[in-house]
Design an enzyme around this catalytic site. Sequence first.
Site, PDB file in Angstrom:
ATOM      1  N   LYS A  34      28.345 -43.710 -44.988  1.00 63.89           N
ATOM      2  CA  LYS A  34      29.660 -43.528 -45.876  1.00 63.89           C
ATOM      3  C   LYS A  34      29.595 -44.705 -46.742  1.00 63.89           C
ATOM      4  CE  LYS A  34      32.179 -45.154 -41.628  1.00 63.89           C
ATOM      5  NZ  LYS A  34      32.746 -44.826 -40.623  1.00 63.89           N
ATOM      6  N   ARG A 132      43.758 -40.978 -35.498  1.00 73.43           N
ATOM      7  CA  ARG A 132      43.765 -40.972 -37.022  1.00 73.43           C
ATOM      8  C   ARG A 132      43.458 -39.821 -37.216  1.00 73.43           C
ATOM      9  NH1 ARG A 132      38.855 -45.348 -38.059  1.00 73.43           N
ATOM     10  NH2 ARG A 132      37.715 -43.642 -37.333  1.00 73.43           N
ATOM     11  N   TYR A 250      39.600 -76.066 -55.121  1.00 74.94           N
ATOM     12  CA  TYR A 250      41.094 -75.722 -55.135  1.00 74.94           C
ATOM     13  C   TYR A 250      41.803 -76.296 -53.997  1.00 74.94           C
ATOM     14  CZ  TYR A 250      40.180 -72.446 -59.468  1.00 74.94           C
ATOM     15  OH  TYR A 250      40.004 -72.154 -60.452  1.00 74.94           O
ATOM     16  N   MET A 298      36.599 -67.789 -57.205  1.00 74.36           N
ATOM     17  CA  MET A 298      36.278 -66.524 -57.617  1.00 74.36           C
ATOM     18  C   MET A 298      34.778 -66.284 -57.756  1.00 74.36           C
ATOM     19  SD  MET A 298      37.791 -64.112 -61.079  1.00 74.36           S
ATOM     20  CE  MET A 298      39.451 -64.631 -60.572  1.00 74.36           C
TER      21      MET A 298
HETATM   22  C1  LIG Z   1      31.921 -45.211 -39.445  1.00 75.87           C
HETATM   23  C2  LIG Z   1      31.995 -44.059 -38.479  1.00 75.87           C
HETATM   24  C3  LIG Z   1      30.983 -43.926 -37.625  1.00 75.87           C
HETATM   25  C4  LIG Z   1      29.608 -45.029 -37.697  1.00 75.87           C
HETATM   26  O1  LIG Z   1      30.258 -46.223 -37.058  1.00 75.87           O
HETATM   27  P1  LIG Z   1      29.434 -47.711 -36.614  1.00 75.87           P
HETATM   28  O2  LIG Z   1      30.700 -48.317 -35.619  1.00 75.87           O
HETATM   29  O3  LIG Z   1      29.272 -48.160 -37.776  1.00 75.87           O
HETATM   30  O4  LIG Z   1      28.165 -47.116 -35.795  1.00 75.87           O
HETATM   31  C5  LIG Z   1      30.645 -43.013 -36.643  1.00 75.87           C
HETATM   32  N1  LIG Z   1      31.769 -42.138 -36.531  1.00 75.87           N
HETATM   33  C6  LIG Z   1      32.848 -42.135 -37.371  1.00 75.87           C
HETATM   34  C7  LIG Z   1      33.820 -41.009 -37.218  1.00 75.87           C
HETATM   35  C8  LIG Z   1      32.874 -43.212 -38.262  1.00 75.87           C
HETATM   36  O5  LIG Z   1      34.111 -43.124 -39.140  1.00 75.87           O
END
Ligand SMILES: *Cc1c(COP(=O)(O)O)cnc(C)c1O
Length: 366
Positions: A34, A132, A250, A298
Site C-alpha cells: 500500500k 478500525r 531559524y 523547508m
Molecule cells: C499496513 C498493514 C499491514 C502491514 O503491516 P506492517 O506492520 O508494515 O508489516 C498488514 N495488514 C494490514 C491490515 C495493514 O494495514
Amino acid sequence: MADSVLTIDLDALTANWRALAAKTPKAECGATVKADAYGLGIARVAPALWAVGCRTFFVAHLDEGIALRAILPEATIHVFNGRRSGTDTEFVLHRLRPVLNTLEDLDAWAALARTREEVLPATLHVDTGMSRLGLDRREAARLIDAPDIARAAHVTTVMSHLARAEDAGDPMNAAQLARFEAVRAVLPGVAGSLANTGGVLLGPAYQQDLMRPGIGLYGGEPFVAAEPVVTLGARILQVREIDAGETVGYGATWTAARPSRIATVACGYADGYIRAAGNRAHGRLAGVDVPMVGRVSMDLITFDVTDVPAQTAHPGALIEMFGPGVRIDRAADAAGTIAYEFLTRLGDRFERIYSGGHGGTGDARP
Ligand SMILES: *Cc1c(COP(=O)(O)O)cnc(C)c1O
C-alpha cells in the site's frame, strides 16, 4: 539533475521477503505494498517481489489495486479498504479481492456473485482489537451463529490485524488470536491471515496461512534483522566556518560552543524529512556520525561536520540521512515517529536510483 539521492536496494528488499517467508514453510508469504510500497515505488517493488516468488499482494485503496493489476497481471491482490456501493464492478473488472468489512458488505458481495453467476473470491476482515475496520464484536457474533453468510459471499480468506504485534510479550496478542480462532472455527476451508511483520515474528500460531508483512520488507523494525533497503544521501551545497557563539538556522536554536564547520544539505521538510528531527538526529559522513544542528528548514538541513576532515566534508559530497550507516528507525526515533511515517513521506525531489532486483539501475520516475 536532482541534488539529493534516494537509493532503493531491490536485492535487500527481496532478501528481506525471503527471510520472512523462510520463518515458516507452512504459511504463504505475501507482501503489503500500500501507499506506493511505503513510498519506495510499487512499479519497481512489486515486480521484484514477484520475481522471487511472491504471489499475493495487499493494498489499501481500490486505485492502488487497479494500478498494481496493470503491473502484475497474475497476482492475487487484496484491497484492505474494501468496497463501497458503486465500486463493485471495478473489483470484478480488475480481478481484485475486496476486504469485506461489514455484514452489509458480505450481503452485497453475495448478491453480486449471484447476479453475475460467478465465483468472486473475497476476504473477510474481523476486528479483534483495533476498532478500525472489519466486523465489530456484535457482527462477529452474528457470523459465528450463521457462518453461511460468508460462504454465500465466496469468502476464501479471513483476516484480522494485531494492535501490539511488535511487542512479543504483550498479552493483547494472545487475546486477539483467541478471538480470531473463534471465527476461524466456524469457517472451515477458509484461509487465515493475521500477521503483519510483527505477527510473522510472533511465531506459528500467528503466521496462520497467509502472512502480509510490509515494513519488514522495507528494512524497518520490528524486523531488526532486516537488511537496510532505502538510503537517503543529502547533497552538501555549502560548507562554512562559524565562530563559537554564532547560531544556526531559524529560531537560532543551536549555538556553536567551539569554532565549527557547518555543512548545509539539500533536504528539508518539503522532502518529507520530519521537522521535529532538528537538533536531534544525526547523519553519517565518511564513517563519522555528524550531528544535525539547528531546525530543519523547508529545503535545507545543517550538520556540524567539525569532526570530519575538510577534504571529505565538501560541497557535492553526500551525507547519509538514513541507510546502512544510520538505521531508519533511529532517524525516525529522533523525529519522534516511526520508520513507516518516514518512508511514506519521502518526496519526489530526489533522484531515485534502484539497484538489483533484475531491473538494473535507473530512475523510475517520469
Ligand atoms: C499496513 C498493514 C499491514 C502491514 O503491516 P506492517 O506492520 O508494515 O508489516 C498488514 N495488514 C494490514 C491490515 C495493514 O494495514
